[in-house]
Design a protein around this motif. Structure first.
Motif, PDB file in Angstrom:
ATOM      1  N   ASP A   1      -7.144   8.767  -4.983  1.00 28.13           N
ATOM      2  CA  ASP A   1      -7.187   9.837  -6.138  1.00 28.13           C
ATOM      3  C   ASP A   1      -5.844  10.794  -5.739  1.00 28.13           C
ATOM      4  OD1 ASP A   1      -9.405   8.657  -7.130  1.00 28.13           O
ATOM      5  OD2 ASP A   1     -10.808  10.155  -6.346  1.00 28.13           O
ATOM      6  N   ASP A   2      -5.748  11.202  -4.307  1.00 25.87           N
ATOM      7  CA  ASP A   2      -4.454  12.046  -4.047  1.00 25.87           C
ATOM      8  C   ASP A   2      -3.396  11.215  -3.661  1.00 25.87           C
ATOM      9  OD1 ASP A   2      -6.224  14.112  -4.598  1.00 25.87           O
ATOM     10  OD2 ASP A   2      -7.322  14.105  -2.696  1.00 25.87           O
ATOM     11  N   VAL A   3      -3.660  10.153  -3.026  1.00 26.84           N
ATOM     12  CA  VAL A   3      -2.416   9.039  -2.255  1.00 26.84           C
ATOM     13  C   VAL A   3      -2.937   7.980  -2.346  1.00 26.84           C
ATOM     14  CG1 VAL A   3      -0.994   8.868  -0.545  1.00 26.84           C
ATOM     15  CG2 VAL A   3      -2.083  11.039  -0.741  1.00 26.84           C
ATOM     16  N   SER A   4      -1.876   7.107  -3.093  1.00 25.39           N
ATOM     17  CA  SER A   4      -2.020   5.849  -2.960  1.00 25.39           C
ATOM     18  C   SER A   4      -1.375   5.150  -1.634  1.00 25.39           C
ATOM     19  CB  SER A   4      -1.311   5.359  -4.461  1.00 25.39           C
ATOM     20  OG  SER A   4      -2.123   5.327  -5.662  1.00 25.39           O
ATOM     21  N   VAL A   5      -2.100   4.027  -1.105  1.00 25.84           N
ATOM     22  CA  VAL A   5      -1.276   3.392  -0.079  1.00 25.84           C
ATOM     23  C   VAL A   5      -1.405   1.722  -0.331  1.00 25.84           C
ATOM     24  CG1 VAL A   5      -1.855   2.842   2.334  1.00 25.84           C
ATOM     25  CG2 VAL A   5      -2.297   5.075   1.477  1.00 25.84           C
ATOM     26  N   ILE A   6      -0.119   1.335   0.079  1.00 29.08           N
ATOM     27  CA  ILE A   6       0.013  -0.220  -0.133  1.00 29.08           C
ATOM     28  C   ILE A   6       0.555  -0.762   1.344  1.00 29.08           C
ATOM     29  CG2 ILE A   6       2.247   0.120  -0.783  1.00 29.08           C
ATOM     30  CD1 ILE A   6       1.768  -2.249  -2.743  1.00 29.08           C
ATOM     31  N   GLY A   7       0.018  -1.913   1.784  1.00 28.66           N
ATOM     32  CA  GLY A   7       0.564  -2.438   2.754  1.00 28.66           C
ATOM     33  C   GLY A   7       1.416  -3.681   2.652  1.00 28.66           C
ATOM     34  N   PHE A   8       1.379  -4.439   3.780  1.00 29.19           N
ATOM     35  CA  PHE A   8       1.990  -5.640   3.953  1.00 29.19           C
ATOM     36  C   PHE A   8       1.495  -6.664   4.828  1.00 29.19           C
ATOM     37  CE2 PHE A   8       5.535  -8.414   3.909  1.00 29.19           C
ATOM     38  CZ  PHE A   8       6.569  -8.225   2.915  1.00 29.19           C
ATOM     39  N   ASP A   9       1.470  -7.671   4.536  1.00 27.31           N
ATOM     40  CA  ASP A   9       0.738  -8.894   5.265  1.00 27.31           C
ATOM     41  C   ASP A   9      -0.277  -9.660   4.540  1.00 27.31           C
ATOM     42  OD1 ASP A   9       2.560  -8.596   7.524  1.00 27.31           O
ATOM     43  OD2 ASP A   9       1.301  -7.597   8.723  1.00 27.31           O
ATOM     44  N   ASP A  10      -1.391  -8.843   4.172  1.00 22.13           N
ATOM     45  CA  ASP A  10      -2.632  -9.236   3.581  1.00 22.13           C
ATOM     46  C   ASP A  10      -3.352  -9.890   4.679  1.00 22.13           C
ATOM     47  OD1 ASP A  10      -4.585  -9.777   1.636  1.00 22.13           O
ATOM     48  OD2 ASP A  10      -3.927 -11.688   1.030  1.00 22.13           O
ATOM     49  N   ILE A  11      -3.820  -9.172   5.757  1.00 22.42           N
ATOM     50  CA  ILE A  11      -4.477  -9.625   6.800  1.00 22.42           C
ATOM     51  C   ILE A  11      -5.888 -10.111   6.367  1.00 22.42           C
ATOM     52  CG2 ILE A  11      -3.191  -8.664   8.636  1.00 22.42           C
ATOM     53  CD1 ILE A  11      -5.206  -6.452   8.831  1.00 22.42           C
ATOM     54  N   PRO A  12      -6.714 -10.894   6.981  1.00 24.16           N
ATOM     55  CA  PRO A  12      -7.921 -11.197   6.277  1.00 24.16           C
ATOM     56  C   PRO A  12      -8.998  -9.983   6.197  1.00 24.16           C
ATOM     57  CG  PRO A  12      -7.341 -12.636   8.044  1.00 24.16           C
ATOM     58  CD  PRO A  12      -6.268 -11.500   8.069  1.00 24.16           C
ATOM     59  N   GLU A  13      -8.588  -8.970   6.758  1.00 28.27           N
ATOM     60  CA  GLU A  13      -9.608  -7.787   6.859  1.00 28.27           C
ATOM     61  C   GLU A  13      -9.096  -6.771   5.652  1.00 28.27           C
ATOM     62  OE1 GLU A  13      -9.345  -9.654  10.777  1.00 28.27           O
ATOM     63  OE2 GLU A  13      -7.736  -8.386   9.398  1.00 28.27           O
TER      64      GLU A  13
END
Length: 332
Positions: A259-271
């Protein structure tokens, strides 16, 4: 071998053909020989077979960091692919990435009798004039930009990073902050460069880079800083572990995700799908990277070398619940 031949009622040559996996033996005869081997406890002498063939059926792997997700999953994929090809893997971690250590690692692998070497080269070594790999050894390098001198296999780091940034901009965010990996990392540089280029191409303001070391702890420390940046509505983290720490820090400081901050990562680890909220991220195909490394090094062995160049394995954006349009106040 003579004892096996007598018990199975075949010639020693037939026993040799079965033990070495050669064709030209009927299935019935092969089973007779295998049964005799099992009964007598016969095991082929791998050292003698290696000397005869001039091949040890072993691939050496040199890596400089066993703590990162990417390196560990690439190593796992290499070991799995090598086993499918009938090869074992000998791992040699190198603590200090210097020319002397690289030379010493190759020397030690030579003593351990390997047929070729895969180097997981995350740090900027092959770019330096002081670093080179022995010319007489068949080598494939993972995670490097030295395709002009070696056979290189890597994830499309830049393409994945651009997709992450573009996803956030398409949601309506005015700009995207970046939680980068360590400066010495080739992958971190590629992702940061692509983030910067995508923002520049869209005419966005370029925020300062916040840097971590791939760990969740460093992501948490970065999140503490970013929580105080009121204009920060979107963050691209260079890996999922740092994104995890970032999520915790933002949550503790009352910044809601997404809602306040969008977060995106890199790798797509199983968890990644079990994060709270489930993490939008860039999927890396580590299994394909490992398989191509093994295929590449076997091709070099069988053809006494091969052309240099870089093979990029495509990435895929996986959209989950950690990204959304920016809060209305950010657009006013």
């Amino acid at each position: 071998m003579a004892d096996v031949a007598r018990l199975a009622g075949v010639s020693s040559q037939t026993v040799s053909r079965v033990s070495n996996g050669y064709e030209g033996v009927t299935e019935e005869t092969r089973q007779q020989v295998l049964a005799a081997m099992n009964e007598l406890g016969y095991r082929p002498n791998s050292a003698a077979r290696a000397l005869k063939r001039g091949e040890f059926r072993t691939i050496g792997v040199i890596t400089f960091n066993l703590s990162t997700t990417g390196n560990m999953r690439t190593l796992e994929a290499i070991a799995t692919s090598a086993a499918q090809e009938g090869y074992a893997v000998t791992l040699l971690p190198v603590a200090v990435p210097t020319q002397d250590e690289v030379r010493g690692a190759f020397s030690r692998l030579g003593e351990l009798a390997v047929d070729a070497v895969i180097v997981i080269m995350e740090v900027h070594l092959l770019d330096a004039a002081t670093i080179s790999l022995p010319p007489h050894v068949q080598v494939v390098v993972a995670d490097s930009d030295a395709g002009d001198r070696y056979t290189v296999v890597d994830t499309d780091q830049a393409g994945g990073a651009r997709a992450a940034v573009r996803h956030l901009l398409d949601l309506g965010h005015r700009t995207v902050w970046h939680l980068a990996g360590p400066e010495e990392s080739f992958a971190a540089q590629r992702r940061a460069d692509a983030w910067r280029a995508e923002l520049a191409g869209a005419g966005c303001v370029l925020p300062r880079v916040v840097r971590g070391d791939w760990s969740a702890e460093s992501g948490y420390r970065a999140g503490v800083q970013l929580a105080d940046e009121k204009d920060c509505t979107a963050v691209f983290a260079a890996n999922d572990q740092m994104a995890l720490g970032l999520l915790r820090a933002l949550h503790e400081r009352g910044r809601k995700i997404p809602d306040d901050v969008s977060v995106i990562g890199f790798d797509d680890i199983p968890e990644a799908g079990s994060f709270l909220p489930p993490l939008t991220t860039v999927h890396q195909d580590f299994a394909k990277v490992g398989r191509l490394c093994v295929e590449g090094v076997l091709r070099r062995m069988r053809h006494d070398g091969a052309e240099h160049g870089t093979t990029l394995v495509p990435t895929k954006l996986v959209v989950r619940d950690s990204t959304a349009p920016p809060p209305v106040a950010a657009d006013e």
